[in-house]
Write a protein that holds these residues in place. Structure first.
Motif, PDB file in Angstrom:
ATOM      1  N   VAL A  51       0.866  -1.168   0.000  1.00 16.65           N
ATOM      2  CA  VAL A  51       0.000   0.000   0.000  1.00 16.65           C
ATOM      3  C   VAL A  51       0.905   1.220   0.000  1.00 16.65           C
ATOM      4  CG1 VAL A  51      -1.812   1.239   1.244  1.00 16.65           C
ATOM      5  CG2 VAL A  51      -1.702  -1.260   1.389  1.00 16.65           C
ATOM      6  N   ILE A  52       0.634   2.166  -0.894  1.00 16.53           N
ATOM      7  CA  ILE A  52       1.390   3.411  -0.883  1.00 16.53           C
ATOM      8  C   ILE A  52       0.454   4.551  -0.513  1.00 16.53           C
ATOM      9  CG2 ILE A  52       3.186   2.612  -2.450  1.00 16.53           C
ATOM     10  CD1 ILE A  52       1.850   4.206  -4.696  1.00 16.53           C
ATOM     11  N   HIS A  53       1.051   5.596   0.054  1.00 16.81           N
ATOM     12  CA  HIS A  53       0.285   6.702   0.612  1.00 16.81           C
ATOM     13  C   HIS A  53       0.726   8.026  -0.003  1.00 16.81           C
ATOM     14  CE1 HIS A  53      -1.225   4.079   3.916  1.00 16.81           C
ATOM     15  NE2 HIS A  53      -0.096   3.449   3.659  1.00 16.81           N
ATOM     16  N   PRO A  54       0.310   8.309  -1.251  1.00 21.48           N
ATOM     17  CA  PRO A  54       0.680   9.600  -1.847  1.00 21.48           C
ATOM     18  C   PRO A  54      -0.128  10.729  -1.225  1.00 21.48           C
ATOM     19  CG  PRO A  54      -0.785   8.419  -3.317  1.00 21.48           C
ATOM     20  CD  PRO A  54      -0.492   7.494  -2.159  1.00 21.48           C
ATOM     21  N   SER A  55       0.404  11.933  -1.290  1.00 23.76           N
ATOM     22  CA  SER A  55      -0.363  13.101  -0.857  1.00 23.76           C
ATOM     23  C   SER A  55      -1.344  13.462  -1.963  1.00 23.76           C
ATOM     24  CB  SER A  55       0.585  14.276  -0.596  1.00 23.76           C
ATOM     25  OG  SER A  55       1.174  14.691  -1.813  1.00 23.76           O
ATOM     26  N   ARG A  56      -2.272  14.343  -1.657  1.00 24.94           N
ATOM     27  CA  ARG A  56      -3.204  14.794  -2.705  1.00 24.94           C
ATOM     28  C   ARG A  56      -2.444  15.495  -3.824  1.00 24.94           C
ATOM     29  NH1 ARG A  56      -7.903  18.253  -0.372  1.00 24.94           N
ATOM     30  NH2 ARG A  56      -6.208  19.202   0.784  1.00 24.94           N
ATOM     31  N   GLU A  57      -1.371  16.185  -3.472  1.00 24.90           N
ATOM     32  CA  GLU A  57      -0.606  16.933  -4.454  1.00 24.90           C
ATOM     33  C   GLU A  57       0.171  16.016  -5.402  1.00 24.90           C
ATOM     34  OE1 GLU A  57      -1.871  19.152  -1.136  1.00 24.90           O
ATOM     35  OE2 GLU A  57      -0.446  17.492  -1.066  1.00 24.90           O
ATOM     36  N   THR A  58       0.597  14.846  -4.937  1.00 24.34           N
ATOM     37  CA  THR A  58       1.385  13.937  -5.772  1.00 24.34           C
ATOM     38  C   THR A  58       0.567  12.778  -6.327  1.00 24.34           C
ATOM     39  OG1 THR A  58       2.075  12.576  -3.884  1.00 24.34           O
ATOM     40  CG2 THR A  58       3.491  14.458  -4.475  1.00 24.34           C
ATOM     41  N   TYR A  59      -0.708  12.742  -6.004  1.00 23.80           N
ATOM     42  CA  TYR A  59      -1.594  11.624  -6.367  1.00 23.80           C
ATOM     43  C   TYR A  59      -1.606  11.341  -7.875  1.00 23.80           C
ATOM     44  CZ  TYR A  59      -6.321   9.507  -6.970  1.00 23.80           C
ATOM     45  OH  TYR A  59      -7.390   8.736  -7.319  1.00 23.80           O
ATOM     46  N   VAL A  60      -1.885  12.330  -8.705  1.00 22.14           N
ATOM     47  CA  VAL A  60      -1.981  12.111 -10.150  1.00 22.14           C
ATOM     48  C   VAL A  60      -0.607  11.767 -10.729  1.00 22.14           C
ATOM     49  CG1 VAL A  60      -2.530  13.172 -12.379  1.00 22.14           C
ATOM     50  CG2 VAL A  60      -4.064  13.495 -10.440  1.00 22.14           C
ATOM     51  N   ALA A  61       0.449  12.428 -10.274  1.00 24.40           N
ATOM     52  CA  ALA A  61       1.797  12.120 -10.769  1.00 24.40           C
ATOM     53  C   ALA A  61       2.189  10.689 -10.386  1.00 24.40           C
ATOM     54  CB  ALA A  61       2.806  13.116 -10.209  1.00 24.40           C
ATOM     55  N   THR A  62       1.814  10.260  -9.190  1.00 29.31           N
ATOM     56  CA  THR A  62       2.095   8.886  -8.767  1.00 29.31           C
ATOM     57  C   THR A  62       1.334   7.906  -9.639  1.00 29.31           C
ATOM     58  OG1 THR A  62       2.485   9.600  -6.488  1.00 29.31           O
ATOM     59  CG2 THR A  62       1.997   7.267  -6.834  1.00 29.31           C
ATOM     60  N   MET A  63       0.071   8.191  -9.914  1.00 27.09           N
ATOM     61  CA  MET A  63      -0.715   7.312 -10.778  1.00 27.09           C
ATOM     62  C   MET A  63      -0.128   7.264 -12.189  1.00 27.09           C
ATOM     63  SD  MET A  63      -3.111   5.733  -9.156  1.00 27.09           S
ATOM     64  CE  MET A  63      -4.197   5.202 -10.457  1.00 27.09           C
ATOM     65  N   LYS A  64       0.401   8.374 -12.677  1.00 28.59           N
ATOM     66  CA  LYS A  64       1.052   8.398 -13.995  1.00 28.59           C
ATOM     67  C   LYS A  64       2.300   7.511 -13.984  1.00 28.59           C
ATOM     68  CE  LYS A  64       2.105  10.046 -18.144  1.00 28.59           C
ATOM     69  NZ  LYS A  64       2.391   8.903 -18.996  1.00 28.59           N
ATOM     70  N   SER A  65       3.084   7.581 -12.918  1.00 30.60           N
ATOM     71  CA  SER A  65       4.273   6.719 -12.790  1.00 30.60           C
ATOM     72  C   SER A  65       3.877   5.249 -12.757  1.00 30.60           C
ATOM     73  CB  SER A  65       5.047   7.066 -11.519  1.00 30.60           C
ATOM     74  OG  SER A  65       5.580   8.351 -11.595  1.00 30.60           O
ATOM     75  N   LEU A  66       2.803   4.948 -12.041  1.00 26.24           N
ATOM     76  CA  LEU A  66       2.328   3.567 -11.977  1.00 26.24           C
ATOM     77  C   LEU A  66       1.866   3.092 -13.356  1.00 26.24           C
ATOM     78  CD1 LEU A  66       0.326   3.738  -8.643  1.00 26.24           C
ATOM     79  CD2 LEU A  66       2.436   2.465  -9.042  1.00 26.24           C
ATOM     80  N   LEU A  67       1.164   3.941 -14.076  1.00 22.79           N
ATOM     81  CA  LEU A  67       0.708   3.603 -15.424  1.00 22.79           C
ATOM     82  C   LEU A  67       1.907   3.335 -16.337  1.00 22.79           C
ATOM     83  CD1 LEU A  67      -1.805   3.346 -17.264  1.00 22.79           C
ATOM     84  CD2 LEU A  67      -1.593   5.783 -17.732  1.00 22.79           C
ATOM     85  N   ASP A  68       2.916   4.184 -16.252  1.00 25.79           N
ATOM     86  CA  ASP A  68       4.130   4.008 -17.054  1.00 25.79           C
ATOM     87  C   ASP A  68       4.881   2.732 -16.688  1.00 25.79           C
ATOM     88  OD1 ASP A  68       3.524   6.387 -18.311  1.00 25.79           O
ATOM     89  OD2 ASP A  68       4.980   7.573 -17.152  1.00 25.79           O
ATOM     90  N   ASP A  69       4.728   2.293 -15.430  1.00 24.67           N
ATOM     91  CA  ASP A  69       5.428   1.093 -14.959  1.00 24.67           C
ATOM     92  C   ASP A  69       4.610  -0.183 -15.159  1.00 24.67           C
ATOM     93  OD1 ASP A  69       7.710  -0.155 -13.817  1.00 24.67           O
ATOM     94  OD2 ASP A  69       6.705  -0.219 -11.869  1.00 24.67           O
ATOM     95  N   GLY A  70       3.470  -0.083 -15.843  1.00 23.47           N
ATOM     96  CA  GLY A  70       2.711  -1.291 -16.168  1.00 23.47           C
ATOM     97  C   GLY A  70       1.408  -1.474 -15.428  1.00 23.47           C
ATOM     98  N   TYR A  71       1.135  -0.633 -14.436  1.00 23.94           N
ATOM     99  CA  TYR A  71      -0.142  -0.729 -13.714  1.00 23.94           C
ATOM    100  C   TYR A  71      -1.217  -0.052 -14.569  1.00 23.94           C
ATOM    101  CZ  TYR A  71       2.265  -2.286  -9.497  1.00 23.94           C
ATOM    102  OH  TYR A  71       3.004  -3.004  -8.593  1.00 23.94           O
TER     103      TYR A  71
END
Length: 191
Positions: A51-71
């Motif tokens: 489980v990862i805990h991004p902040s609201r400010e980094t939420y979309v950027a984190t999801m973009k990184s996950l998408l780029d990494d295959g999620y």
């Protein structure tokens, strides 16, 4: 590891991972050696799932990184109202808020699963929309808006989806008043 997973791992010439994502497959590419951070977010474990805990400010950027990494698959997006819950476990540095948006993503090619938990304060209950990255979240974000009152800036049609448009309040909030609908029964002799 099951025999089938061992065969898959050897067939693809990859070494099987040693946990970390709750499902067989490789570890995330940027996991730190101390295992407390994943995708630049604090990491915890829940019943064998990372489980990862991004902040609201980094939420979309984190999801973009996950998408780029295959999620590539966003399986679920929901929320929780913790206003009456004490003692929930959060990693160091993450302060508890009343609401939490919970997102589950899958990497189908590597059979990995990851959960994100984003803390959302009651006084500013909004989280950026994932619609541009995962269009399938459109209805899920509307449901969270409808039931909890959490807003998703950037959503193309943030309107109620379950309750009538003129409904007041958000039924899954812990402070939502319990209502009643009068039920009328026929008298026994009126059949």
């Amino acid at each position: 590891m099951s025999e089938a997973n061992a065969v898959r791992a050897s067939a693809s010439h990859e070494q099987p991972a040693q946990g970390g994502d709750g499902v067989r497959g490789r570890e995330a590419s940027d996991e730190s050696a101390d295992d407390t951070m994943l995708y630049d977010c604090p990491r915890s474990d829940s019943r064998g799932q990372s489980v990862i805990h991004p902040s609201r400010e980094t939420y979309v950027a984190t999801m973009k990184s996950l998408l780029d990494d295959g999620y590539t698959m966003c399986v679920d997006l929901t929320a929780v109202d913790y206003s009456e819950a004490d003692g929930r476990e959060l990693p160091d540095g993450i302060g508890p808020e009343r609401f939490e948006v919970v997102v589950n993503v899958l990497d189908m090619s590597a059979a990995r699963r990851l959960r994100l938990r984003v803390q959302v304060p009651a006084g500013n209950a909004e989280v950026p929309s994932l619609f541009d990255l995962h269009p399938g979240t459109e209805a899920m974000e509307r449901e969270v808006f409808d039931m909890f009152g959490i807003s998703f800036p950037g959503h193309p049609d943030l309107t109620r989806i379950l309750m009538p448009e003129d409904w007041e309040g958000h039924p899954l909030r812990k402070d939502y008043a319990i209502g009643e609908i009068p039920v009328q029964f026929k008298a026994v002799g009126e059949r």
